[in-house]
Design an enzyme around this catalytic site. Structure first.
Site, short mmCIF file in Angstrom:
data_model
loop_
_atom_site.label_atom_id
_atom_site.label_comp_id
_atom_site.label_asym_id
_atom_site.label_seq_id
_atom_site.Cartn_x
_atom_site.Cartn_y
_atom_site.Cartn_z
N GLU A 42 42.17 43.87 36.95
CA GLU A 42 42.63 45.43 37.05
C GLU A 42 43.52 45.56 35.97
OE1 GLU A 42 41.59 48.00 39.33
OE2 GLU A 42 40.00 46.79 39.96
N HIS B 40 34.73 41.51 40.55
CA HIS B 40 35.82 41.55 39.45
C HIS B 40 35.40 40.10 38.46
CE1 HIS B 40 37.95 44.42 41.81
NE2 HIS B 40 38.73 44.76 40.73
N TYR C 217 41.36 44.73 48.09
CA TYR C 217 40.76 44.76 49.51
C TYR C 217 40.68 43.29 49.98
CZ TYR C 217 38.32 49.23 49.47
OH TYR C 217 38.06 50.46 49.34
N CYS D 266 32.92 37.66 43.85
CA CYS D 266 33.67 38.99 43.93
C CYS D 266 33.17 39.69 42.50
CB CYS D 266 35.08 38.41 43.65
SG CYS D 266 36.22 39.92 43.26
N CYS E 56 31.09 45.43 46.19
CA CYS E 56 32.12 44.69 46.43
C CYS E 56 31.67 43.62 47.70
CB CYS E 56 33.39 45.64 47.02
SG CYS E 56 34.59 44.99 47.77
N THR F 70 33.79 41.76 49.24
CA THR F 70 34.54 41.50 50.41
C THR F 70 34.18 42.75 51.41
OG1 THR F 70 36.49 41.20 48.70
CG2 THR F 70 37.14 41.83 51.10
N ASP G 89 33.51 50.36 44.95
CA ASP G 89 33.98 48.75 45.00
C ASP G 89 35.67 49.30 45.37
OD1 ASP G 89 34.86 46.21 44.50
OD2 ASP G 89 35.45 46.82 42.59
N SER G 90 36.48 48.32 45.27
CA SER G 90 37.88 48.68 45.42
C SER G 90 38.65 49.09 44.08
CB SER G 90 38.55 47.56 45.57
OG SER G 90 38.58 46.38 44.98
N1 DGL Z 1 35.58 43.41 43.71
C1 DGL Z 1 35.61 43.17 45.24
C2 DGL Z 1 34.96 42.13 45.67
O1 DGL Z 1 33.83 41.81 45.01
C3 DGL Z 1 36.93 43.16 45.66
C4 DGL Z 1 38.37 42.64 45.11
C5 DGL Z 1 39.53 42.98 46.07
O2 DGL Z 1 39.90 44.29 45.89
O3 DGL Z 1 40.10 42.17 46.49
O4 DGL Z 1 35.16 41.28 46.55
#
Ligand code: DGL
Length: 277
Positions: free
Chosen positions: A154, A188, A42, A186, A73, A75, A10-11
């Protein structure tokens, strides 16, 4: 082959919500996790950049000898899925499909909300995946990008006044649409689940695709005959290894809080310039 680890990337810390579910479902598998903390987020970047990052992340994990990769992730799943499949031989699982299928199984009213990064929403990938998962059934999908949720998570700010204010602002239009299902698109966002649930109120089911992803990870390994027997023997799995591209100490603190356990191995690495083997 079976004893090789599962790769997850993941990012940043978001993919740990997926890792947690994979560990719970497959306790005897070991995992190599990469959080690209130097380049998070990302979700505000272009397709070309996200594809490049995703390829470098995957190449790093392939070098670590993983037997499959979970793209934890959304994204990267939305923007780079095809490229990843073209570039590497290792099996990939992306998080988007399992989340869309879980939403299709859950909704009663057919009014489904999706929250995700700008890149994911802009790609239209969730809408397509949900319509595909619903088949003939007519459903309406209401999408909303929530770009500030990722930096909030984060920073470990998951239960603050700022989180509540932001959630209220982002989610108000979805409340008006009277959805009954909300996809946390997402990885996160499940870390903001309490705040999001409070803001949406009763009657809205939140879809955190982590468990569905863990289940599909088990199925994919089984299909490839690479699943470690989860019952057999009492040999413990090798400990998971965690890699980040920056700010290891900050990751360490937040990751231990998310996982509720000490990290077995954490190392800062460079993935820039990694490419297809
Ligand atoms: N956690 C990631 C997602 O599921 C990326 C979040 C990011 O880096 O913008 O999209």
């Amino acid at each position: 082959m079976n004893s090789l680890p599962i790769g997850i990337f993941d990012s940043g810390v978001g993919g740990l919500t997926v890792l947690r579910a994979v560990r719970q479902r497959l306790p005897r598998e070991s995992v190599v996790y990469l959080g690209d903390t130097a380049r998070v987020p990302y979700g505000t970047k272009s397709r070309a950049t996200i594809e490049r990052y995703a390829i470098e992340d995957a190449a790093f994990l392939v070098e670590k000898g993983v037997k499959m990769i979970v793209v934890a992730c959304n994204t990267a799943s939305a923007m780079a899925r095809e490229r990843l499949r073209q570039e590497f031989d290792v099996p990939f699982l992306t998080v988007l499909g399992p989340g869309a299928r879980a939403a299709a199984r859950t909704t009663r009213s057919g009014r489904i909300g999706v929250i995700a990064t700008e890149a994911t929403i802009g790609s239209g990938a969730y809408e397509r995946a949900i319509h595909e998962a619903c088949g003939e059934r007519a459903v309406e999908v209401f999408s909303r990008a929530c770009p500030l949720f990722v930096p909030l998570v984060e920073e470990g700010e998951t239960d603050s006044q700022v989180a509540r204010l932001l959630a209220d602002q982002y989610l108000a239009p979805l409340r008006e649409q009277q959805i009954d299902t909300l996809v946390l698109g997402c990885t996160h966002y499940p870390l903001l689940k309490t705040v999001i649930a409070e803001t949406m109120g009763e009657g809205v089911t939140l879809i955190d695709s982590a468990e569905a992803v863990a289940e599909e990870t088990a199925q994919l390994l089984e299909q490839h005959d690479q699943l470690i027997d989860q019952q057999a023997g009492d040999k413990q799995p090798s400990p998971s290894r965690f890699y980040v591209t920056d700010a290891a100490q900050r990751f360490h603190k937040i990751a231990e809080r998310i996982l509720g356990a000490p990290l077995e191995h954490l190392e800062a690495v460079e993935v820039f310039g990694h490419d297809k083997l």
